[in-house]
Design a protein around this motif. Structure first.
Motif, PDB file in Angstrom:
ATOM      1  N   ASN A 163       0.841  -1.198   0.000  1.00 29.95           N
ATOM      2  CA  ASN A 163       0.000   0.000   0.000  1.00 29.95           C
ATOM      3  C   ASN A 163       0.880   1.253   0.000  1.00 29.95           C
ATOM      4  O   ASN A 163       2.031   1.207   0.403  1.00 29.95           O
ATOM      5  CB  ASN A 163      -0.898   0.008   1.243  1.00 29.95           C
ATOM      6  N   GLN A 191     -11.402  -0.316  -1.565  1.00 30.75           N
ATOM      7  CA  GLN A 191     -10.645  -1.246  -0.725  1.00 30.75           C
ATOM      8  C   GLN A 191     -11.363  -1.522   0.600  1.00 30.75           C
ATOM      9  O   GLN A 191     -11.498  -2.654   1.012  1.00 30.75           O
ATOM     10  CB  GLN A 191      -9.252  -0.654  -0.466  1.00 30.75           C
ATOM     11  N   ASP A 249     -10.200  -3.094  -5.959  1.00 30.41           N
ATOM     12  CA  ASP A 249      -9.113  -2.943  -5.004  1.00 30.41           C
ATOM     13  C   ASP A 249      -9.333  -3.938  -3.880  1.00 30.41           C
ATOM     14  O   ASP A 249     -10.142  -3.706  -2.982  1.00 30.41           O
ATOM     15  CB  ASP A 249      -9.084  -1.499  -4.480  1.00 30.41           C
ATOM     16  N   GLU A 250      -8.677  -5.086  -3.938  1.00 29.60           N
ATOM     17  CA  GLU A 250      -8.771  -6.170  -2.968  1.00 29.60           C
ATOM     18  C   GLU A 250     -10.163  -6.785  -2.910  1.00 29.60           C
ATOM     19  O   GLU A 250     -11.099  -6.188  -2.408  1.00 29.60           O
ATOM     20  CB  GLU A 250      -8.464  -5.678  -1.544  1.00 29.60           C
ATOM     21  N   THR A 259     -10.595 -10.063  -1.528  1.00 32.27           N
ATOM     22  CA  THR A 259     -10.681 -11.197  -0.611  1.00 32.27           C
ATOM     23  C   THR A 259     -10.940 -10.914   0.871  1.00 32.27           C
ATOM     24  O   THR A 259     -11.371 -11.820   1.573  1.00 32.27           O
ATOM     25  CB  THR A 259      -9.399 -12.066  -0.703  1.00 32.27           C
ATOM     26  N   GLU A 282      -4.553  -7.260  -5.458  1.00 36.10           N
ATOM     27  CA  GLU A 282      -4.898  -8.349  -4.551  1.00 36.10           C
ATOM     28  C   GLU A 282      -3.656  -8.794  -3.790  1.00 36.10           C
ATOM     29  O   GLU A 282      -2.580  -8.880  -4.350  1.00 36.10           O
ATOM     30  CB  GLU A 282      -5.509  -9.507  -5.367  1.00 36.10           C
ATOM     31  N   HIS A 283      -3.839  -9.070  -2.491  1.00 38.79           N
ATOM     32  CA  HIS A 283      -2.701  -9.471  -1.660  1.00 38.79           C
ATOM     33  C   HIS A 283      -2.730 -10.947  -1.291  1.00 38.79           C
ATOM     34  O   HIS A 283      -1.800 -11.436  -0.668  1.00 38.79           O
ATOM     35  CB  HIS A 283      -2.654  -8.624  -0.387  1.00 38.79           C
ATOM     36  N   ASP A 284      -3.806 -11.650  -1.617  1.00 37.46           N
ATOM     37  CA  ASP A 284      -3.841 -13.099  -1.406  1.00 37.46           C
ATOM     38  C   ASP A 284      -3.242 -13.734  -2.662  1.00 37.46           C
ATOM     39  O   ASP A 284      -3.862 -13.779  -3.718  1.00 37.46           O
ATOM     40  CB  ASP A 284      -5.292 -13.561  -1.190  1.00 37.46           C
ATOM     41  N   HIS A 344      -6.814  -6.769   5.157  1.00 39.47           N
ATOM     42  CA  HIS A 344      -6.337  -5.419   4.866  1.00 39.47           C
ATOM     43  C   HIS A 344      -4.845  -5.230   5.028  1.00 39.47           C
ATOM     44  O   HIS A 344      -4.366  -4.099   4.935  1.00 39.47           O
ATOM     45  CB  HIS A 344      -7.098  -4.371   5.680  1.00 39.47           C
ATOM     46  N   ASP A 360      -1.237  -5.521   3.370  1.00 41.50           N
ATOM     47  CA  ASP A 360      -0.712  -5.784   2.045  1.00 41.50           C
ATOM     48  C   ASP A 360       0.223  -6.983   2.137  1.00 41.50           C
ATOM     49  O   ASP A 360       0.509  -7.497   3.221  1.00 41.50           O
ATOM     50  CB  ASP A 360      -0.077  -4.528   1.416  1.00 41.50           C
ATOM     51  N   ASP A 417      -6.230 -16.948   4.121  1.00 43.66           N
ATOM     52  CA  ASP A 417      -5.125 -16.839   3.175  1.00 43.66           C
ATOM     53  C   ASP A 417      -4.290 -18.113   3.321  1.00 43.66           C
ATOM     54  O   ASP A 417      -3.585 -18.294   4.310  1.00 43.66           O
ATOM     55  CB  ASP A 417      -4.296 -15.587   3.479  1.00 43.66           C
TER      56      ASP A 417
END
Ligand code: ADP
Ligand code: ADP
Length: 542
Positions: free
Chosen positions: A56, A115, A185-186, A188, A218-220, A435, A437, A465
């Motif tokens: 982020n 987000q 924006d994200e 998951t 996406e961070h997953d 939330h 990153d 995750d």
């Protein structure tokens, strides 16, 4: 060397010794003198899902505002904006040329999922049906509602939805619109793995079947891998500058990111690689028992949700992962452990002190972060606490802010720190990844593991995750059943058995990336998928 470039700086000039190669070109945008600069732009393609992977604060929102035609990029000339004609000239011959031409003509329409879905109730009054019906431009709403399982909350007020419900409503609202360009924006946070896979499939279908351009942050990583066709890695110095690389294949982009080194850019973005082990390594060595609990039953009343817990033991010093769909009784189990709920049968009087971080973090009083944290532990500010908690959770920069002013990711980090700082027998973290990153997830994972090892602490982590659970957990507890109706909590088991049971319920198998051993979701019904299912090996290679 300058610490950013891997090799000795290839340029002799002292002025640029701190700058990676990309930064010698003009930025796409600079907010002002000494203000944040963005280098490079993602290139959405019709019929494709383009992913962005990075921390982020690195300029992703800035990039999207440019691609939405809301922000005219100034090519670094913040005093006098060059205008779209010159921008188009600057991008002639690149993948963005046609897209920028369309923006200049005002022809790009955009649909966007924010987000932080938790903030949607602040800006919308009414129920789910009211919100969704206004967005139904493609006539696809019924199918979205069905596949995202929103039907049960259609007549519920938006104010009363849980985070997971809001996330699915926001995804449906975004995908129901009829636009050229979709930005998510994200997708998951707060969704379980089944819901994550469904969201990924819906996004892919809109690209493939309707020829739309999709851009996803996406961070997953397991889901990003499934979701995207191409990937831009973003790196830089949050708040100072960000670089968005040219597109890479998703496989290479994620592998390079995990390795901490970008091949084409010749750039190290992290000192150490993140490595997965193939064989579920942490066979429980220390087997001291912290607590044993018997079979338990809990029901919320006649015809309401009921949970059956198979008895088991929690070991001293372990990180016990907990997985299962939403609404299956994981929080109910946690409350039985903490004594907040009494079981209907079985004796759960554990006599343990538990420090608990709930899934939805609600610390938002008007109090400074440092005041809040020092009220929890007298270790606050000690060099041990700073090294083990504040640094990996990146708290230094936000210590003087008010809890009520924090972003979702900042609040999550403070809540994890508060949970771990309390003195207790058992630490229970519900969805610590939400939330954060991808870089913060890695840091939080190692902070939690180190804490368990050094403090002789026992930690229970509920998360969706799969990479985080794999990297964190020594053993696994699997929940299954019928969400919102009845759940069953299995006894804690070794990682391999647990992953096999959990993923068999979901009918998802993972193969291993040849180069890095990173687990990757198999295509349903592919040869590997079928073979692994028949062998009962869903996650760890035999
Ligand atoms: P991300 O979406 O990756 O979190 P953003 O694009 O929102 O990042 O922000 C990148 C940086 O640009 C941040 O440091 C932010 O403070 C700064 N920034 C954003 N908008 C402005 C603005 N209008 N003026 C000056 N700086 C800004
Ligand atoms: P999870 O943590 O796995 O998402 P929960 O334990 O929070 O699941 O909830 C399981 C089910 O029990 C859900 O359907 C939820 O709506 C229901 N539930 C939770 N708390 C109560 C309560 N106090 N009264 C009635 N039903 C509840």
């Amino acid at each position: 060397t300058c610490g950013i470039c891997v090799e000795k700086c290839p340029f002799d000039a002292i002025e640029i010794i701190n700058l990676p190669k990309e930064l010698q070109d003009d930025p796409a945008h600079r907010y002002g003198e000494n203000a944040f600069s963005l280098y490079g732009l993602p290139a959405p393609q019709q019929g494709q899902v383009t992913g962005i992977l990075g921390p982020n604060g690195i300029g992703k929102t800035t990039a999207v505002r440019i691609l939405a035609g809301e922000l005219e990029p100034n090519l670094g000339r913040h005093e006098e904006s060059p205008g779209w004609d010159e921008v188009l000239e600057a991008y002639r011959g690149t993948e963005l040329q046609d897209y920028i031409a369309d923006i200049r003509e005002g022809e790009v329409t955009v649909s966007r999922k924010p987000q932080y879905v938790d903030q949607i109730p602040n800006s919308f009054d009414g129920n789910t049906r009211d919100l969704l019906e206004r967005t139904d431009e493609r006539g696809a709403l019924d199918s979205l509602v069905d596949r995202l399982e929103i039907a049960p909350v259609m007549d519920q007020s938006i104010d009363d939805l849980s985070g997971g419900e809001l996330q699915r409503v926001a995804i449906a609202a975004t995908l129901a619109r009829d636009t050229d360009f979709y930005f998510l924006d994200e997708v998951t946070p707060y969704l379980d793995i089944g819901q994550r896979v469904t969201a990924a499939r819906l996004i892919r279908e809109l690209a493939e079947e309707e020829n739309r351009s999709m851009l996803v942050v996406e961070h997953d990583l397991a889901i990003l891998d499934l979701l995207a066709d191409t990937l831009h890695v973003a790196y830089g110095e949050p708040g100072a500058y960000g670089v968005i690389t040219p597109p890479k294949s998703v496989r290479n982009g994620i592998n390079e990111y995990l390795a901490g080194y970008l091949d084409n850019e010749n750039m190290r973005i992290r000192p150490d690689p993140i490595e997965f082990e193939e064989h579920a390594p942490r066979a429980a060595v220390r087997s001291d028992t912290l607590v044993e609990y018997p079979d338990l039953e809990k029901s919320y009343g006649e015809g309401e949700f009921s949970l059956e817990v198979e008895g088991g033991e929690i070991r001293r010093n372990e990180v016990l992962g907990i997985v299962g769909p939403n609404g299956i009784g994981k929080s109910t189990f946690a409350k039985l452990l903490t004594g907040d709920l009494e079981p209907d049968s079985g004796d759960a009087d554990l006599d343990l002190e538990i420090s608990y971080k709930p899934q939805y973090v609600t610390i938002d009083q008007h109090m400074r972060v440092d005041v809040f944290l020092s009220s929890i532990t007298d270790q606050f500010g000690s060099s041990y606490w700073n090294t083990e908690i504040a640094q990996p959770l990146q708290l230094e920069r936000i210590m003087e802010q008010n809890l009520s002013d924090l972003s979702g990711g900042e609040r999550q980090r403070v809540a994890i720190a508060a949970c771990l700082s309390d003195s207790a027998d058992l630490y229970l973290l519900d969805e610590p990844s939400a939330h954060l990153d991808v870089e913060q997830r890695v840091q939080a994972t190692s902070a939690i593991r180190r804490y368990a090892e050094q403090q002789d602490a026992t930690v229970l982590v509920i998360d969706h995750d799969i990479y985080m659970i794999d990297l964190l957990a020594d053993r696994l507890m699997v929940f299954d059943g019928e969400p919102a109706e009845h759940g069953r909590a299995g006894t804690p088991q070794p990682m391999r058995d647990g992953m096999n049971e959990f993923l068999a319920n979901l009918e998802v198998t993972f193969r291993r990336d040849e180069r890095t051993s990173r687990p990757r979701i198999n295509k349903p019904d592919s040869q590997l998928d079928k073979r692994q299912k028949s062998e009962g090996e869903y996650y760890y290679a035999p």
